[in-house]
Structure formats: structure tokens, C-alpha cells
Scaffold this motif. Structure first.
Motif, mmCIF file in Angstrom:
data_model
loop_
_atom_site.group_PDB
_atom_site.id
_atom_site.type_symbol
_atom_site.label_atom_id
_atom_site.label_comp_id
_atom_site.label_asym_id
_atom_site.label_seq_id
_atom_site.Cartn_x
_atom_site.Cartn_y
_atom_site.Cartn_z
ATOM 1 N N GLN A 199 -16.875 -12.107 -5.524
ATOM 2 C CA GLN A 199 -16.505 -11.540 -4.225
ATOM 3 C C GLN A 199 -16.873 -12.505 -3.096
ATOM 4 O OE1 GLN A 199 -18.756 -7.744 -5.000
ATOM 5 N NE2 GLN A 199 -17.012 -6.852 -3.935
ATOM 6 N N LEU A 200 -18.056 -13.091 -3.204
ATOM 7 C CA LEU A 200 -18.476 -14.061 -2.197
ATOM 8 C C LEU A 200 -17.533 -15.261 -2.195
ATOM 9 C CD1 LEU A 200 -20.441 -15.094 -0.069
ATOM 10 C CD2 LEU A 200 -21.876 -15.980 -1.933
ATOM 11 N N ARG A 201 -17.166 -15.740 -3.382
ATOM 12 C CA ARG A 201 -16.238 -16.864 -3.466
ATOM 13 C C ARG A 201 -14.927 -16.527 -2.763
ATOM 14 N NH1 ARG A 201 -15.500 -21.255 -6.649
ATOM 15 N NH2 ARG A 201 -17.149 -20.664 -8.127
ATOM 16 N N ASP A 202 -14.390 -15.352 -3.036
ATOM 17 C CA ASP A 202 -13.113 -14.963 -2.424
ATOM 18 C C ASP A 202 -13.238 -14.894 -0.901
ATOM 19 O OD1 ASP A 202 -12.010 -14.772 -4.936
ATOM 20 O OD2 ASP A 202 -12.166 -12.587 -5.060
ATOM 21 N N SER A 203 -14.372 -14.374 -0.422
ATOM 22 C CA SER A 203 -14.576 -14.252 1.018
ATOM 23 C C SER A 203 -14.644 -15.620 1.677
ATOM 24 C CB SER A 203 -15.866 -13.469 1.299
ATOM 25 O OG SER A 203 -16.149 -13.435 2.679
ATOM 26 N N LEU A 204 -15.406 -16.535 1.087
ATOM 27 C CA LEU A 204 -15.554 -17.874 1.668
ATOM 28 C C LEU A 204 -14.246 -18.649 1.595
ATOM 29 C CD1 LEU A 204 -19.045 -18.777 0.176
ATOM 30 C CD2 LEU A 204 -18.550 -18.192 2.560
ATOM 31 N N THR A 205 -13.562 -18.527 0.465
ATOM 32 C CA THR A 205 -12.279 -19.211 0.316
ATOM 33 C C THR A 205 -11.277 -18.684 1.336
ATOM 34 O OG1 THR A 205 -12.689 -19.550 -2.050
ATOM 35 C CG2 THR A 205 -10.412 -19.765 -1.289
ATOM 36 N N GLY A 206 -11.350 -17.377 1.604
ATOM 37 C CA GLY A 206 -10.459 -16.772 2.577
ATOM 38 C C GLY A 206 -10.653 -17.294 3.982
ATOM 39 N N HIS A 207 -11.831 -17.866 4.245
ATOM 40 C CA HIS A 207 -12.090 -18.470 5.552
ATOM 41 C C HIS A 207 -11.653 -19.930 5.597
ATOM 42 C CE1 HIS A 207 -14.707 -14.918 6.095
ATOM 43 N NE2 HIS A 207 -14.486 -15.112 7.381
ATOM 44 N N GLY A 208 -11.035 -20.400 4.532
ATOM 45 C CA GLY A 208 -10.472 -21.743 4.536
ATOM 46 C C GLY A 208 -11.448 -22.857 4.213
ATOM 47 N N LEU A 209 -12.610 -22.535 3.641
ATOM 48 C CA LEU A 209 -13.580 -23.580 3.321
ATOM 49 C C LEU A 209 -13.144 -24.365 2.091
ATOM 50 C CD1 LEU A 209 -16.948 -21.643 3.824
ATOM 51 C CD2 LEU A 209 -15.815 -23.203 5.398
ATOM 52 N N PRO A 210 -13.401 -25.669 2.064
ATOM 53 C CA PRO A 210 -13.078 -26.467 0.870
ATOM 54 C C PRO A 210 -13.874 -25.985 -0.335
ATOM 55 C CG PRO A 210 -13.571 -27.872 2.767
ATOM 56 C CD PRO A 210 -13.966 -26.482 3.150
ATOM 57 N N GLU A 211 -13.328 -26.160 -1.512
ATOM 58 C CA GLU A 211 -13.960 -25.684 -2.736
ATOM 59 C C GLU A 211 -15.380 -26.221 -2.926
ATOM 60 O OE1 GLU A 211 -15.170 -24.120 -6.270
ATOM 61 O OE2 GLU A 211 -13.634 -23.410 -4.858
ATOM 62 N N PRO A 212 -15.669 -27.508 -2.682
ATOM 63 C CA PRO A 212 -17.055 -27.974 -2.864
ATOM 64 C C PRO A 212 -18.045 -27.279 -1.937
ATOM 65 C CG PRO A 212 -15.537 -29.831 -2.774
ATOM 66 C CD PRO A 212 -14.755 -28.629 -2.369
ATOM 67 N N ILE A 213 -17.612 -26.934 -0.740
ATOM 68 C CA ILE A 213 -18.495 -26.252 0.198
ATOM 69 C C ILE A 213 -18.730 -24.815 -0.263
ATOM 70 C CG2 ILE A 213 -18.861 -25.608 2.599
ATOM 71 C CD1 ILE A 213 -18.762 -28.654 2.005
ATOM 72 N N VAL A 214 -17.655 -24.165 -0.729
ATOM 73 C CA VAL A 214 -17.777 -22.811 -1.272
ATOM 74 C C VAL A 214 -18.724 -22.804 -2.462
ATOM 75 C CG1 VAL A 214 -16.536 -20.951 -2.451
ATOM 76 C CG2 VAL A 214 -15.515 -22.065 -0.448
ATOM 77 N N GLN A 215 -18.540 -23.753 -3.382
ATOM 78 C CA GLN A 215 -19.404 -23.816 -4.560
ATOM 79 C C GLN A 215 -20.854 -24.054 -4.154
ATOM 80 O OE1 GLN A 215 -18.329 -23.203 -7.796
ATOM 81 N NE2 GLN A 215 -20.546 -23.054 -8.109
ATOM 82 N N GLY A 216 -21.051 -24.823 -3.086
ATOM 83 C CA GLY A 216 -22.410 -25.062 -2.591
ATOM 84 C C GLY A 216 -23.088 -23.791 -2.124
ATOM 85 N N TYR A 217 -22.328 -22.908 -1.473
ATOM 86 C CA TYR A 217 -22.901 -21.619 -1.062
ATOM 87 C C TYR A 217 -23.228 -20.753 -2.277
ATOM 88 C CZ TYR A 217 -21.962 -22.269 3.929
ATOM 89 O OH TYR A 217 -21.966 -22.714 5.225
ATOM 90 N N LEU A 218 -22.342 -20.736 -3.266
ATOM 91 C CA LEU A 218 -22.593 -19.942 -4.466
ATOM 92 C C LEU A 218 -23.831 -20.442 -5.200
ATOM 93 C CD1 LEU A 218 -18.926 -19.661 -5.784
ATOM 94 C CD2 LEU A 218 -20.270 -17.843 -4.735
ATOM 95 N N ASP A 219 -23.944 -21.755 -5.348
ATOM 96 C CA ASP A 219 -25.109 -22.322 -6.019
ATOM 97 C C ASP A 219 -26.397 -22.014 -5.247
ATOM 98 O OD1 ASP A 219 -23.443 -23.343 -7.955
ATOM 99 O OD2 ASP A 219 -23.392 -25.373 -7.127
ATOM 100 N N MET A 220 -26.316 -22.067 -3.933
ATOM 101 C CA MET A 220 -27.490 -21.764 -3.110
ATOM 102 C C MET A 220 -27.932 -20.318 -3.312
ATOM 103 S SD MET A 220 -27.987 -22.123 1.029
ATOM 104 C CE MET A 220 -26.651 -20.954 1.409
ATOM 105 N N MET A 221 -26.990 -19.370 -3.297
ATOM 106 C CA MET A 221 -27.350 -17.969 -3.434
ATOM 107 C C MET A 221 -27.864 -17.658 -4.841
ATOM 108 S SD MET A 221 -27.081 -17.126 -0.432
ATOM 109 C CE MET A 221 -27.736 -15.497 -0.758
ATOM 110 N N ARG A 222 -27.314 -18.303 -5.850
ATOM 111 C CA ARG A 222 -27.870 -18.131 -7.203
ATOM 112 C C ARG A 222 -29.309 -18.636 -7.244
ATOM 113 N NH1 ARG A 222 -22.425 -19.752 -8.935
ATOM 114 N NH2 ARG A 222 -21.413 -17.950 -9.925
ATOM 115 N N ALA A 223 -29.561 -19.762 -6.585
ATOM 116 C CA ALA A 223 -30.914 -20.323 -6.565
ATOM 117 C C ALA A 223 -31.877 -19.401 -5.817
ATOM 118 C CB ALA A 223 -30.889 -21.702 -5.920
ATOM 119 N N VAL A 224 -31.409 -18.754 -4.756
ATOM 120 C CA VAL A 224 -32.248 -17.785 -4.045
ATOM 121 C C VAL A 224 -32.667 -16.669 -4.989
ATOM 122 C CG1 VAL A 224 -32.235 -16.005 -2.249
ATOM 123 C CG2 VAL A 224 -31.348 -18.295 -1.744
#
Length: 298
Positions: free
Chosen positions: A239-264
Motif C-alpha cells: 500500500q505504501l509503495r502504491d501511494s508513493l508511486t502515485g505521487h510520481g516518485l522514481p522507483e529507487p526513491i520509493v524502494q528507499g522509503y520501503l527499506d527505511m520503514m522495514r528497518a524501523v
């Protein structure tokens, strides 16, 4: 001379506000780098030197850093970078070279908690931010990285959902207590370091906020302050991926947010013991009263 980047942002703006307020006693000259000088507060504009442009531009940096003693450095969060390396280290490399060329003595940066944890190397934006700090430290300047957890102010991105549905989301467990900090307190710590440059070497300054809170704790406080039920809904990573992608962020930046939240979720922000020195004053209730409630009711 202190140079401040992102002076119209929440953290940079707070740094600027505090330093300018103390100019009469400190005698510090202040220079800012800003794309649009018209966004500077009118009461501050005439008390600072303005260099117009991007702090990712070497020519702008050369003008701004000439004669500078100290720099507040923050990478813009809205950078349209194609990768995390480009967003953090790539954007900062011209500044690192300019620190050396102009003999800048002290640099304060905004970074994140996590250094030394088992997940630091796979934490997306945090990993990239730590690498940026290493680049700056390698120049030989005296460097302090403000090591922060999540910002209370991130909830402002969900003002519409809080107001209209009474809901906010995140990817952490509802009862998982973590540090959270107000951006105004980060700015205050940064300003203190810039005004008292007796420190040397390199290091991190954790800024943990006043207490660890879970999403359910936050929902309870928000409900009391806003006078209506507010609930937390845990969001899945897709769901987070879909939301970030929907804001037009590049895939590496989106993946960076996902990796960060998993690490949290895996303990990224839990490696620093709380002390009086790293505990900052603005409580979540105070922040809700002064920042969130006016935004929701606007």
C-alpha cells in the motif's frame, strides 16, 4: 559568518529564526541560500545576506561559502533524483569540495538514527544519509550530524485524512513505542551547535524528542486535542509503495522509503539510550495543540 541552507523549510527556518534572534548578542553574520527570496519572512529578510539559487549548484556554493565559518546543510526532500546516492551523496559532493576550497570550519547536517545497528546498511534513505555524513566527515571539517527519528511534523502530510476520515496511517505495529521529535527542536539543537563552535572532530548528536510513543498513543492524544475520535490504521508495504508511486516518485526513491520503514520495524531507531542531553522539550500533545490542530481546523 554562518550559512544556512533550506532557510524556508521547517528545520532550516527554525535554525534561521533562532540565530537571527540572537544576532544582537552573538554578532554573527548570516547568509542564506534560497531559490525564492520572497519566501523568507519579511522581518528576517533585511537581516541576512541572500544568495539566490540551489545549494546543489557549485557556482552558488562558491558565492555562499566565501568567508564562511560554519554551514547548516540539509538535503532537500523533494529532489527529483534518479537514485538515493544521487539524492544524498551526489547532491552534497559539490558542497564537500567547496567546504575545503573555502576553508569552512564547522558543518552541521540533518541525518538519522541507525548508525551501528544491524539494519543500518539496508535502511534506504537512512543508509544514504549516513553515507552523506561520511563524505562530509572525510573533508576534515568539524562535523556534527543531527541524528533524528521520525518527525511529528510528518503527520501534516495526512491532515486531510485526519480531518475528513479521522484516520492516520504508518507501517509500524500499533503498540510499538518509538522516539519521535518535533522539527522545531531539531532546528534548536542545530542553531545551538552553530552559535557555539567550540566542538571539534566529527560525531553525531541524537535528537530523540521527549518520549517514546506508539501509534495508538498518538491516536489517543490526537483524539483528546482535536475533540473527536482519531484512529490508527496500519498500512502494508505494498500500500505504501502504491501511494508513493502515485505521487510520481522514481522507483529507487520509493524502494528507499520501503527499506527505511522495514528497518524501523527491525529496530533502526532504538539503538540510542535516552538521556537528558538527547531528550528535547516539545511533547506530542504540545505539538498537536500548536501545529496539528490549527492545520486540521484551517
Amino acid at each position: 559568518m554562518i550559512v544556512i541552507t533550506t532557510p524556508t523549510g521547517k528545520i532550516g527556518g527554525r535554525v534561521l529564526e533562532i540565530i537571527v534572534a540572537q544576532q544582537d548578542t552573538s554578532g554573527e553574520k548570516v547568509r542564506v541560500i534560497v531559490r525564492d527570496p520572497g519566501r523568507l519572512p519579511e522581518e528576517i529578510r533585511d537581516r541576512v545576506e541572500v544568495v539566490t539559487g540551489s545549494h546543489g549548484d557549485r557556482e552558488v556554493l562558491d558565492r555562499a561559502f566565501a568567508g564562511a565559518d560554519a554551514v547548516f546543510w540539509l538535503v532537500p526532500s523533494n529532489s527529483p533524483a534518479p537514485s538515493l546516492e544521487a539524492m544524498y551523496t551526489g547532491f552534497t559532493r559539490p558542497a564537500a569540495e567547496a567546504f575545503v576550497a573555502h576553508g569552512v570550519g564547522h558543518v552541521v547536517t540533518v541525518s538519522a538514527l541507525g548508525r551501528g545497528t544491524a539494519v543500518a546498511g539496508r535502511a534506504g534513505h537512512v543508509t544514504a544519509s549516513l553515507a552523506m555524513g561520511d563524505l562530509i566527515a572525510g573533508t576534515g571539517v568539524a562535523h556534527r550530524a543531527l541524528a533524528n527519528p521520525a518527525f511529528m511534523d510528518n503527520l501534516l502530510r495526512q491532515v486531510n485524512s485526519i480531518r475528513d476520515q479521522g484516520v492516520f496511517t504508518d507501517t509500524v505495529d500499533p503498540d510499538h513505542r518509538l522516539p519521535t521529535v518535533a522539527t522545531r527542536d531539531i532546528g534548536a539543537v542545530g542553531a545551538r551547535l552553530l552559535l557555539d563552535r567550540s566542538w571539534t572532530g566529527t560525531g553525531e548528536v541524537p535528537v530523540l524528542g521527549p518520549a517514546d510513543l506508539s501509534p495508538n498513543d498518538m491516536a489517543h492524544t490526537m483524539s483528546e486535542v482535536l475533540g473527536r475520535p482519531i484512529r490508527y490504521e496500519r498500512q502494508g508495504f505494498e500500500q505504501l509503495r502504491d501511494s508513493l508511486t502515485g505521487h510520481g516518485l522514481p522507483e529507487p526513491i520509493v524502494q528507499g522509503y520501503l527499506d527505511m520503514m522495514r528497518a524501523v520495524n527491525d529496530g533502526l531507531n532504538e539503538g540510542v539510550p535516552r538521556t537528558p542531553e538527547n531528550t528535547t522539550p516539545t511533547s506530542f500533545r504540545e505539538w498537536c495543540d500548536s501545529v496539528l490542530a490549527p492545520a486540521v481546523r484551517a
